[in-house]
Design a protein around this motif. Structure first.
Motif, mmCIF file in Angstrom:
data_model
loop_
_atom_site.group_PDB
_atom_site.id
_atom_site.type_symbol
_atom_site.label_atom_id
_atom_site.label_comp_id
_atom_site.label_asym_id
_atom_site.label_seq_id
_atom_site.Cartn_x
_atom_site.Cartn_y
_atom_site.Cartn_z
ATOM 1 N N PRO B 51 35.367 37.709 3.553
ATOM 2 C CA PRO B 51 34.438 37.472 2.434
ATOM 3 C C PRO B 51 34.467 38.602 1.390
ATOM 4 C CG PRO B 51 33.379 36.996 4.536
ATOM 5 C CD PRO B 51 34.706 37.614 4.875
ATOM 6 N N GLU B 52 34.676 39.852 1.826
ATOM 7 C CA GLU B 52 34.686 40.971 0.881
ATOM 8 C C GLU B 52 36.014 41.110 0.138
ATOM 9 O OE1 GLU B 52 34.671 41.236 4.196
ATOM 10 O OE2 GLU B 52 35.648 43.068 4.907
ATOM 11 N N GLY B 53 37.010 40.336 0.501
ATOM 12 C CA GLY B 53 38.309 40.401 -0.167
ATOM 13 C C GLY B 53 39.439 40.336 0.843
ATOM 14 N N LEU B 54 40.652 40.540 0.355
ATOM 15 C CA LEU B 54 41.808 40.574 1.252
ATOM 16 C C LEU B 54 41.853 41.940 1.916
ATOM 17 C CD1 LEU B 54 44.875 39.181 -0.759
ATOM 18 C CD2 LEU B 54 43.733 38.100 1.186
ATOM 19 N N VAL B 55 41.777 41.968 3.239
ATOM 20 C CA VAL B 55 41.872 43.231 3.976
ATOM 21 C C VAL B 55 43.326 43.415 4.382
ATOM 22 C CG1 VAL B 55 41.088 44.529 5.994
ATOM 23 C CG2 VAL B 55 39.501 42.990 4.810
ATOM 24 N N LEU B 56 43.930 44.487 3.868
ATOM 25 C CA LEU B 56 45.315 44.812 4.222
ATOM 26 C C LEU B 56 45.302 46.017 5.144
ATOM 27 C CD1 LEU B 56 45.472 43.617 1.133
ATOM 28 C CD2 LEU B 56 47.840 44.294 1.371
ATOM 29 N N GLU B 57 46.113 45.977 6.186
ATOM 30 C CA GLU B 57 46.193 47.093 7.122
ATOM 31 C C GLU B 57 47.655 47.447 7.328
ATOM 32 O OE1 GLU B 57 43.503 46.986 10.623
ATOM 33 O OE2 GLU B 57 45.305 47.511 11.763
ATOM 34 N N ASP B 58 47.978 48.719 7.163
ATOM 35 C CA ASP B 58 49.373 49.113 7.368
ATOM 36 C C ASP B 58 49.626 49.402 8.845
ATOM 37 O OD1 ASP B 58 48.658 51.744 7.934
ATOM 38 O OD2 ASP B 58 49.307 52.538 6.016
ATOM 39 N N ILE B 59 50.866 49.729 9.173
ATOM 40 C CA ILE B 59 51.237 49.897 10.589
ATOM 41 C C ILE B 59 50.557 51.100 11.231
ATOM 42 C CG2 ILE B 59 53.443 48.687 10.340
ATOM 43 C CD1 ILE B 59 54.816 51.442 10.354
ATOM 44 N N PHE B 60 49.952 51.976 10.420
ATOM 45 C CA PHE B 60 49.210 53.126 10.959
ATOM 46 C C PHE B 60 47.709 52.835 11.065
ATOM 47 C CE2 PHE B 60 52.814 54.689 8.448
ATOM 48 C CZ PHE B 60 53.566 55.223 9.475
ATOM 49 N N GLY B 61 47.295 51.628 10.686
ATOM 50 C CA GLY B 61 45.887 51.273 10.737
ATOM 51 C C GLY B 61 45.111 51.631 9.479
ATOM 52 N N ARG B 62 45.805 52.129 8.452
ATOM 53 C CA ARG B 62 45.119 52.438 7.190
ATOM 54 C C ARG B 62 44.824 51.139 6.464
ATOM 55 N NH1 ARG B 62 49.220 57.352 6.199
ATOM 56 N NH2 ARG B 62 50.663 55.596 6.079
#
Lengths: 87, 87
Positions: B51-62
């Protein structure tokens, strides 16, 4: 990088793993129905949201169109999870 | 599969390429602005529309959250193209 040429198998087909090429980075697309994820299309390369629906294209250029949306990408796990629009 | 252990470099960091592991299958996320694609987040593993937007997570969890949508996936090219919502 690996020096030798090697072969990887995916979906019953063989691909050369060339030196300098890390690998095929396609994913499998699943359709979430309730608490189950059903395989919808293997070895997906492209996904394009279009007016007619989500256009999925596999690495061979085969296409499927789904009236629905992306629920989740998990690329390291090679997973695309989709949801079909209610009818 | 390659038998030797090897190292791949991505974004200035090194990763072991282990026997039996085809490779890291993350992608880079780009933000389309006009006719230019600007790098938004490297080595993306997960994308979750929330709901707050597209959550992107990199391979380090950032994580980064973008108010916007997915325009295109091109996984063999390691590309995710995003568009920010108009403000």
């Amino acid at each position: 990088m690996a020096e030798e040429k090697d072969i990887i198998e995916r979906g019953g087909e063989s691909f050369p793993l060339l030196p300098g090429v890390i690998g095929m980075c396609e994913a499998n697309a699943y359709l979430r129905r309730g608490d189950k994820d059903e395989l919808y299309l293997e070895m997906v390369d492209k996904v394009l949201p279009q007016p007619e629906g989500l256009v999925l294209e596999d690495i061979f250029g085969r296409r499927k169109v789904l009236k629905g949306r992306i629920l989740e990408l998990a690329l390291v796990d090679h997973r695309i999870v989709l949801e079909e629009d209610p009818k």
